[in-house]
Design a protein around this motif. Sequence first.
Motif, PDB file in Angstrom:
ATOM      1  N   PRO A 193      10.071  76.719  16.705  1.00 31.47           N
ATOM      2  CA  PRO A 193       9.485  76.482  18.225  1.00 31.47           C
ATOM      3  C   PRO A 193       8.021  77.166  18.111  1.00 31.47           C
ATOM      4  CG  PRO A 193      10.938  78.422  17.859  1.00 31.47           C
ATOM      5  CD  PRO A 193      11.164  77.927  16.540  1.00 31.47           C
ATOM      6  N   ARG A 194       7.466  76.778  19.233  1.00 37.02           N
ATOM      7  CA  ARG A 194       6.101  77.311  19.423  1.00 37.02           C
ATOM      8  C   ARG A 194       5.675  77.138  20.876  1.00 37.02           C
ATOM      9  NH1 ARG A 194       4.337  73.776  14.894  1.00 37.02           N
ATOM     10  NH2 ARG A 194       6.502  74.159  14.177  1.00 37.02           N
ATOM     11  N   LEU A 195       4.685  77.932  21.051  1.00 36.44           N
ATOM     12  CA  LEU A 195       4.090  77.704  22.522  1.00 36.44           C
ATOM     13  C   LEU A 195       2.579  77.238  22.322  1.00 36.44           C
ATOM     14  CD1 LEU A 195       3.977  77.978  25.676  1.00 36.44           C
ATOM     15  CD2 LEU A 195       3.156  80.334  25.301  1.00 36.44           C
ATOM     16  N   ILE A 196       2.276  75.971  22.628  1.00 38.67           N
ATOM     17  CA  ILE A 196       0.753  75.334  22.620  1.00 38.67           C
ATOM     18  C   ILE A 196       0.002  75.954  23.594  1.00 38.67           C
ATOM     19  CG2 ILE A 196      -0.672  73.538  22.327  1.00 38.67           C
ATOM     20  CD1 ILE A 196       2.064  72.179  21.366  1.00 38.67           C
ATOM     21  N   ASP A 197      -1.044  76.479  23.632  1.00 43.36           N
ATOM     22  CA  ASP A 197      -1.948  76.958  24.739  1.00 43.36           C
ATOM     23  C   ASP A 197      -3.450  76.382  24.591  1.00 43.36           C
ATOM     24  OD1 ASP A 197      -3.297  78.414  26.639  1.00 43.36           O
ATOM     25  OD2 ASP A 197      -2.588  80.422  26.016  1.00 43.36           O
ATOM     26  N   LEU A 198      -3.716  75.342  25.458  1.00 43.22           N
ATOM     27  CA  LEU A 198      -5.075  74.856  25.425  1.00 43.22           C
ATOM     28  C   LEU A 198      -5.800  75.374  26.664  1.00 43.22           C
ATOM     29  CD1 LEU A 198      -5.768  70.904  24.800  1.00 43.22           C
ATOM     30  CD2 LEU A 198      -6.717  72.190  26.635  1.00 43.22           C
TER      31      LEU A 198
ATOM     32  N   LEU B 260      -0.064  74.570  29.020  1.00 45.36           N
ATOM     33  CA  LEU B 260       0.733  75.487  28.187  1.00 45.36           C
ATOM     34  C   LEU B 260       2.111  74.452  27.931  1.00 45.36           C
ATOM     35  CD1 LEU B 260       0.727  78.688  30.261  1.00 45.36           C
ATOM     36  CD2 LEU B 260      -0.226  78.367  28.112  1.00 45.36           C
ATOM     37  N   ILE B 261       2.406  74.130  26.571  1.00 40.71           N
ATOM     38  CA  ILE B 261       3.436  73.375  26.370  1.00 40.71           C
ATOM     39  C   ILE B 261       4.539  74.202  25.284  1.00 40.71           C
ATOM     40  CG2 ILE B 261       4.060  71.506  24.888  1.00 40.71           C
ATOM     41  CD1 ILE B 261       1.471  70.145  25.823  1.00 40.71           C
ATOM     42  N   PRO B 262       5.747  74.530  25.951  1.00 40.66           N
ATOM     43  CA  PRO B 262       6.639  75.208  24.909  1.00 40.66           C
ATOM     44  C   PRO B 262       7.246  74.024  24.126  1.00 40.66           C
ATOM     45  CG  PRO B 262       7.458  75.210  27.080  1.00 40.66           C
ATOM     46  CD  PRO B 262       5.942  74.583  27.338  1.00 40.66           C
TER      47      PRO B 262
ATOM     48  N   LEU C  69      10.534  76.548  29.987  1.00 43.24           N
ATOM     49  CA  LEU C  69       9.504  76.462  31.059  1.00 43.24           C
ATOM     50  C   LEU C  69       9.321  77.732  31.821  1.00 43.24           C
ATOM     51  CD1 LEU C  69      10.320  73.134  32.870  1.00 43.24           C
ATOM     52  CD2 LEU C  69       8.308  73.586  31.586  1.00 43.24           C
ATOM     53  N   ALA C  70      10.542  78.592  31.948  1.00 44.11           N
ATOM     54  CA  ALA C  70      10.378  79.831  32.637  1.00 44.11           C
ATOM     55  C   ALA C  70       9.392  80.924  31.958  1.00 44.11           C
ATOM     56  CB  ALA C  70      11.758  80.526  32.781  1.00 44.11           C
ATOM     57  N   ASP C  71       9.442  80.927  30.467  1.00 41.00           N
ATOM     58  CA  ASP C  71       8.287  81.804  29.999  1.00 41.00           C
ATOM     59  C   ASP C  71       6.952  81.256  30.083  1.00 41.00           C
ATOM     60  OD1 ASP C  71      10.275  83.766  28.992  1.00 41.00           O
ATOM     61  OD2 ASP C  71      10.290  83.038  27.106  1.00 41.00           O
ATOM     62  N   ALA C  72       6.880  79.944  29.970  1.00 41.34           N
ATOM     63  CA  ALA C  72       5.549  79.481  30.063  1.00 41.34           C
ATOM     64  C   ALA C  72       4.977  79.809  31.498  1.00 41.34           C
ATOM     65  CB  ALA C  72       5.370  77.868  29.688  1.00 41.34           C
TER      66      ALA C  72
END
Length: 462
Positions: free
Chosen positions: A210-215, A279-281, A319-322
């Motif tokens: 899993p990953r969190l993408i942050d642009l 932000l994309i989890p 979504l909650a974490d993002a």
Amino acid sequence: MTPEFGGEGGARPTPLHLIETRAANAALDALAPEAAAWARLNGFSGKLGETVLIPDGVGGVSAALFGWGDAKTRAARRFALAGFAAKAPEGDYSIEGELAPEEADEAALGWLLSAYRYDRYKKATPQEARLVPPPGVDAARLLTIAEGAYLARDLINTPANDMGPAALEQAARTLAARHGAEISVTAGDALLDANFPMIHAVGRAAAEAPRLIDLCWGDPAHPKVSLVGKGVCFDTGGLDLKPAAGMRLMKKDMGGAANVLALAHMVMARGLPVRLRVLIPAVENSVSASAFRPGDVLKSRLGLTVEIGNTDAEGRLVLADALALASEEDPALLIDLATLTGAARVATGLDLPPYFTDDSALAAALETAAATTRDPIWRLPLYDPYDEDLKSTIADIDNAPAGGFGGAITAALFLRRFVGDGISWAHFDIHGFNNTAKPGRPKGGECMAARALFALLETRHG
């Protein structure tokens, strides 16, 4: 593929007459006698969608007639002219006469959207008819919007074996590189170190981490606009396994991520003066020995504890974490898009995405933007009494209230718990897919709500 308009080759385009029912007789009388006779022989009456091609006598087409119905029938049928575009003979066409600006925009955009083909695995027959942009239309803007829609469709249509979390990350990196945006990714166990425990829990059972993408893009001094997109690249339901029929289209469960990337492309390509953050989890909700379980209690980034009533209600967890992260910088506007609940489809159907917000001014602006762009949305209530349904006996909140009624509302209320106080926020529960083909909207992945949101941002910041 890349959308394109016609008119570049120098050849004379074929005139395309849009004829309303009430004016059909007068319009035919204004044609050359042989053309009028041909149209009448073919029963042309101006009914919306009727098409007659006028032969030129040497095997070609001298003009095309398209039934334009009336304002009421056009209002009930989006992108009507795209039906002609999909079937017209090869060549360039130019619309004769004037259209209202919004109708000209819709006609031109629908033509572009009709030309989309997904051909990664199977050769597709291209649309051979091209439209010369009508006078007054901002062709570059419409091409940018169509490019965004093509991007969303491509991402959603790609099956999970080729569109897992790593591939979704690469799509975001490609977009960032194109527009000079910054991008960072937190993956695997690093999510725990960075305090994204629910993203990690949902995705840890999958083969891909899993990953969190942050642009991030734009001048930090400009108003902050944050977009959060659900990036569940495939959803088995987890240990609360979906039946086969429910799993068949779960490649589209990253439709929220696809649509925020489409919207981000529109914003960056048009250079809107905002500080954009996406932000994309990105996870796959899989089944293995390490899968999170019904009854588990997870700690969130915000510190709230969440009891897992159902592992198939995983989208709201990531979504909650993002959303909690996005709220930390207090953006001027926070939007999330997600293929979140079947309850939303029951409430408003497949073509009409519901949205939720406590900000009435934002809702009014969204309604105006949606009407202008013919990108339909419908506001549903954040009904506070239903917040009681989220109670858990052993944790701060339950992710899947029992009973099943009002599921789209309780999901939105769940997400609201993770949005900072005073932030202007809206949540869109989209389908992200055309189950059947319609003019301008081929069967498959679809861009939903992004065009309305882009129009909103243009109005506020353009």
